[in-house]
Design a protein around this motif. Structure first.
Motif, PDB file in Angstrom:
ATOM      1  N   SER A 175       0.835  -1.203   0.000  1.00  0.00           N
ATOM      2  CA  SER A 175       0.000   0.000   0.000  1.00  0.00           C
ATOM      3  C   SER A 175       0.870   1.253   0.000  1.00  0.00           C
ATOM      4  O   SER A 175       0.502   2.277  -0.582  1.00  0.00           O
ATOM      5  N   LYS A 176       2.036   1.172   0.644  1.00  0.00           N
ATOM      6  CA  LYS A 176       2.956   2.311   0.627  1.00  0.00           C
ATOM      7  C   LYS A 176       3.602   2.469  -0.747  1.00  0.00           C
ATOM      8  O   LYS A 176       3.917   3.579  -1.167  1.00  0.00           O
ATOM      9  N   GLN A 177       3.804   1.360  -1.440  1.00  0.00           N
ATOM     10  CA  GLN A 177       4.290   1.433  -2.808  1.00  0.00           C
ATOM     11  C   GLN A 177       3.272   2.178  -3.676  1.00  0.00           C
ATOM     12  O   GLN A 177       3.634   3.029  -4.496  1.00  0.00           O
ATOM     13  N   THR A 178       1.995   1.885  -3.476  1.00  0.00           N
ATOM     14  CA  THR A 178       0.932   2.574  -4.208  1.00  0.00           C
ATOM     15  C   THR A 178       0.880   4.048  -3.832  1.00  0.00           C
ATOM     16  O   THR A 178       0.675   4.921  -4.681  1.00  0.00           O
ATOM     17  N   LEU A 179       1.076   4.335  -2.534  1.00  0.00           N
ATOM     18  CA  LEU A 179       1.081   5.727  -2.086  1.00  0.00           C
ATOM     19  C   LEU A 179       2.258   6.486  -2.696  1.00  0.00           C
ATOM     20  O   LEU A 179       2.134   7.662  -3.067  1.00  0.00           O
ATOM     21  N   LEU A 180       3.403   5.815  -2.810  1.00  0.00           N
ATOM     22  CA  LEU A 180       4.560   6.446  -3.436  1.00  0.00           C
ATOM     23  C   LEU A 180       4.259   6.771  -4.901  1.00  0.00           C
ATOM     24  O   LEU A 180       4.682   7.810  -5.418  1.00  0.00           O
ATOM     25  N   CYS A 181       3.499   5.897  -5.559  1.00  0.00           N
ATOM     26  CA  CYS A 181       3.082   6.163  -6.932  1.00  0.00           C
ATOM     27  C   CYS A 181       2.210   7.409  -6.991  1.00  0.00           C
ATOM     28  O   CYS A 181       2.255   8.174  -7.965  1.00  0.00           O
ATOM     29  N   THR A 182       1.418   7.650  -5.934  1.00  0.00           N
ATOM     30  CA  THR A 182       0.613   8.868  -5.869  1.00  0.00           C
ATOM     31  C   THR A 182       1.504  10.099  -5.832  1.00  0.00           C
ATOM     32  O   THR A 182       1.279  11.077  -6.548  1.00  0.00           O
ATOM     33  N   TYR A 183       2.539  10.048  -4.971  1.00  0.00           N
ATOM     34  CA  TYR A 183       3.470  11.169  -4.893  1.00  0.00           C
ATOM     35  C   TYR A 183       4.141  11.406  -6.247  1.00  0.00           C
ATOM     36  O   TYR A 183       4.295  12.543  -6.689  1.00  0.00           O
ATOM     37  N   LEU A 184       4.547  10.309  -6.862  1.00  0.00           N
ATOM     38  CA  LEU A 184       5.229  10.425  -8.150  1.00  0.00           C
ATOM     39  C   LEU A 184       4.290  10.981  -9.215  1.00  0.00           C
ATOM     40  O   LEU A 184       4.720  11.720 -10.106  1.00  0.00           O
ATOM     41  N   SER A 185       2.998  10.646  -9.129  1.00  0.00           N
ATOM     42  CA  SER A 185       2.008  11.207 -10.055  1.00  0.00           C
ATOM     43  C   SER A 185       1.928  12.720  -9.897  1.00  0.00           C
ATOM     44  O   SER A 185       1.861  13.461 -10.886  1.00  0.00           O
ATOM     45  N   GLY A 186       1.924  13.171  -8.628  1.00  0.00           N
ATOM     46  CA  GLY A 186       1.890  14.610  -8.373  1.00  0.00           C
ATOM     47  C   GLY A 186       3.131  15.307  -8.889  1.00  0.00           C
ATOM     48  O   GLY A 186       3.063  16.388  -9.495  1.00  0.00           O
ATOM     49  N   VAL A 187       4.285  14.694  -8.649  1.00  0.00           N
ATOM     50  CA  VAL A 187       5.546  15.257  -9.126  1.00  0.00           C
ATOM     51  C   VAL A 187       5.554  15.332 -10.651  1.00  0.00           C
ATOM     52  O   VAL A 187       5.948  16.339 -11.245  1.00  0.00           O
ATOM     53  N   LEU A 188       5.116  14.246 -11.281  1.00  0.00           N
ATOM     54  CA  LEU A 188       5.075  14.208 -12.738  1.00  0.00           C
ATOM     55  C   LEU A 188       4.142  15.278 -13.288  1.00  0.00           C
ATOM     56  O   LEU A 188       4.487  15.992 -14.239  1.00  0.00           O
ATOM     57  N   LEU A 189       2.950  15.425 -12.686  1.00  0.00           N
ATOM     58  CA  LEU A 189       1.981  16.408 -13.156  1.00  0.00           C
ATOM     59  C   LEU A 189       2.534  17.822 -13.050  1.00  0.00           C
ATOM     60  O   LEU A 189       2.447  18.616 -14.007  1.00  0.00           O
ATOM     61  N   VAL A 190       3.114  18.147 -11.895  1.00  0.00           N
ATOM     62  CA  VAL A 190       3.690  19.479 -11.710  1.00  0.00           C
ATOM     63  C   VAL A 190       4.835  19.710 -12.696  1.00  0.00           C
ATOM     64  O   VAL A 190       4.938  20.776 -13.321  1.00  0.00           O
ATOM     65  N   GLY A 191       5.694  18.704 -12.842  1.00  0.00           N
ATOM     66  CA  GLY A 191       6.832  18.844 -13.744  1.00  0.00           C
ATOM     67  C   GLY A 191       6.405  19.059 -15.189  1.00  0.00           C
ATOM     68  O   GLY A 191       6.940  19.928 -15.893  1.00  0.00           O
ATOM     69  N   LEU A 192       5.423  18.269 -15.647  1.00  0.00           N
ATOM     70  CA  LEU A 192       4.947  18.405 -17.030  1.00  0.00           C
ATOM     71  C   LEU A 192       4.279  19.755 -17.259  1.00  0.00           C
ATOM     72  O   LEU A 192       4.461  20.387 -18.308  1.00  0.00           O
ATOM     73  N   LEU A 193       3.506  20.212 -16.271  1.00  0.00           N
ATOM     74  CA  LEU A 193       2.826  21.503 -16.403  1.00  0.00           C
ATOM     75  C   LEU A 193       3.825  22.659 -16.415  1.00  0.00           C
ATOM     76  O   LEU A 193       3.712  23.592 -17.226  1.00  0.00           O
ATOM     77  N   LEU A 194       4.806  22.597 -15.512  1.00  0.00           N
ATOM     78  CA  LEU A 194       5.804  23.669 -15.469  1.00  0.00           C
ATOM     79  C   LEU A 194       6.657  23.678 -16.730  1.00  0.00           C
ATOM     80  O   LEU A 194       7.031  24.744 -17.234  1.00  0.00           O
ATOM     81  N   ASN A 195       6.969  22.488 -17.230  1.00  0.00           N
ATOM     82  CA  ASN A 195       7.749  22.403 -18.461  1.00  0.00           C
ATOM     83  C   ASN A 195       6.960  22.958 -19.652  1.00  0.00           C
ATOM     84  O   ASN A 195       7.501  23.653 -20.512  1.00  0.00           O
ATOM     85  N   SER A 196       5.647  22.660 -19.683  1.00  0.00           N
ATOM     86  CA  SER A 196       4.814  23.081 -20.801  1.00  0.00           C
ATOM     87  C   SER A 196       4.468  24.566 -20.757  1.00  0.00           C
ATOM     88  O   SER A 196       4.400  25.228 -21.797  1.00  0.00           O
ATOM     89  N   THR A 197       4.244  25.099 -19.540  1.00  0.00           N
ATOM     90  CA  THR A 197       3.773  26.480 -19.423  1.00  0.00           C
ATOM     91  C   THR A 197       4.890  27.502 -19.177  1.00  0.00           C
ATOM     92  O   THR A 197       4.860  28.604 -19.722  1.00  0.00           O
ATOM     93  N   LEU A 198       5.867  27.128 -18.351  1.00  0.00           N
ATOM     94  CA  LEU A 198       6.915  28.081 -17.983  1.00  0.00           C
ATOM     95  C   LEU A 198       8.301  27.699 -18.485  1.00  0.00           C
ATOM     96  O   LEU A 198       9.245  28.487 -18.353  1.00  0.00           O
ATOM     97  N   GLY A 199       8.421  26.506 -19.016  1.00  0.00           N
ATOM     98  CA  GLY A 199       9.733  26.076 -19.489  1.00  0.00           C
ATOM     99  C   GLY A 199      10.691  25.697 -18.370  1.00  0.00           C
ATOM    100  O   GLY A 199      11.903  25.643 -18.592  1.00  0.00           O
ATOM    101  N   TRP A 200      10.171  25.399 -17.170  1.00  0.00           N
ATOM    102  CA  TRP A 200      11.026  25.002 -16.043  1.00  0.00           C
ATOM    103  C   TRP A 200      11.324  23.510 -16.134  1.00  0.00           C
ATOM    104  O   TRP A 200      10.777  22.686 -15.401  1.00  0.00           O
ATOM    105  N   TRP A 201      12.234  23.136 -16.983  1.00  0.00           N
ATOM    106  CA  TRP A 201      12.535  21.735 -17.254  1.00  0.00           C
ATOM    107  C   TRP A 201      13.128  21.017 -16.046  1.00  0.00           C
ATOM    108  O   TRP A 201      13.049  19.796 -15.917  1.00  0.00           O
TER     109      TRP A 201
END
Length: 229
Positions: A175-201
């Motif tokens: 269940s903690k492995q699944t929770l870690l996937c949640t964190y990684l989903s959030g990180v991925l979403l923020v990273g993709l949005l910042l890369n797409s909108t502000l260019g913060w690669w």
């Protein structure tokens, strides 16, 4: 000095997330055979749902990552593969009539999967920070990360609750492995949005390094069996 000797206080048992701390009230009796059967069946269903979702997630993420040349998306897809391996270990454990006999082996597989995930995320993040890859915009990746961020917390909570009541360290660890996937989903979403909108690669690989650190910690706990008593 005279007088009756003082009674020695019982030693306290602690662990990282206080799951093993002595309760304030008398401990609850272990679930009966019928309740344990219900909990074991629930864990199997949750594990099956986790495996099915992560197989789809892995295919979509790796495909979208290849199209966009995104190390983060490909890493996210491989994280899903690791998640499948972890969930499969728990599923294998609960195919046995006495699933507790397979607890240690399942925990070792889960611990190793955490370490593998941490290693890959670290290498991918360092390469991205050094400018090895310049990811393009990915609408599919953004949608996938948002969906995973909504789905994974519920799966993690339900399995963790059932695993703790059942007294299964492997179910709690998965269940903690699944929770870690949640964190990684959030990180991925923020990273993709910042890369797409502000260019913060650099935003995604920097945050992913924090996730790798957490993965190492969870891997050590799973390997030692510290997730639940």
């Amino acid at each position: 000095m005279t007088g009756e000797p003082r009674e020695r206080e019982p030693a306290r048992v602690t662990c990282a997330d206080d799951c093993c701390a002595p309760p304030a009230s008398p401990p609850t009796a272990r679930p009966g055979a019928e309740r344990r059967a219900v909990l074991a069946r629930r864990v199997r269903l949750l594990v099956a749902a986790t495996i099915a979702y992560n197989v789809i997630e892995a295919v979509v993420a790796i495909g979208a990552g290849a199209v966009a040349s995104s190390t983060a998306l490909i890493g996210f897809g491989l994280d899903s593969v690791v998640e499948v391996a972890s969930a499969a270990a728990v599923a294998w454990q609960f195919t046995a009539t006495d699933h507790e006999t397979r607890e240690r082996t399942a925990l070792r597989v889960i611990g190793f999967s955490f370490f593998a995930l941490a290693a890959y995320v670290t290498v991918g993040s360092v390469r991205a920070l050094l400018g090895a890859d310049a990811a393009a915009h990915s609408t599919v990746g953004i949608v996938l990360a948002a969906v995973s961020l909504a789905v994974m917390p519920g799966l993690s909570y339900a399995q963790r609750r059932a695993g703790r009541e059942l007294g299964s360290s492997s179910a709690v660890a998965d269940s903690k492995q699944t929770l870690l996937c949640t964190y990684l989903s959030g990180v991925l979403l923020v990273g993709l949005l910042l890369n797409s909108t502000l260019g913060w690669w650099w935003a995604d690989p920097a945050a992913a390094l924090v996730i790798a650190t957490v993965a190492v910690k969870e891997g050590r706990e799973a390997w030692r069996g510290d997730h639940c008593c």
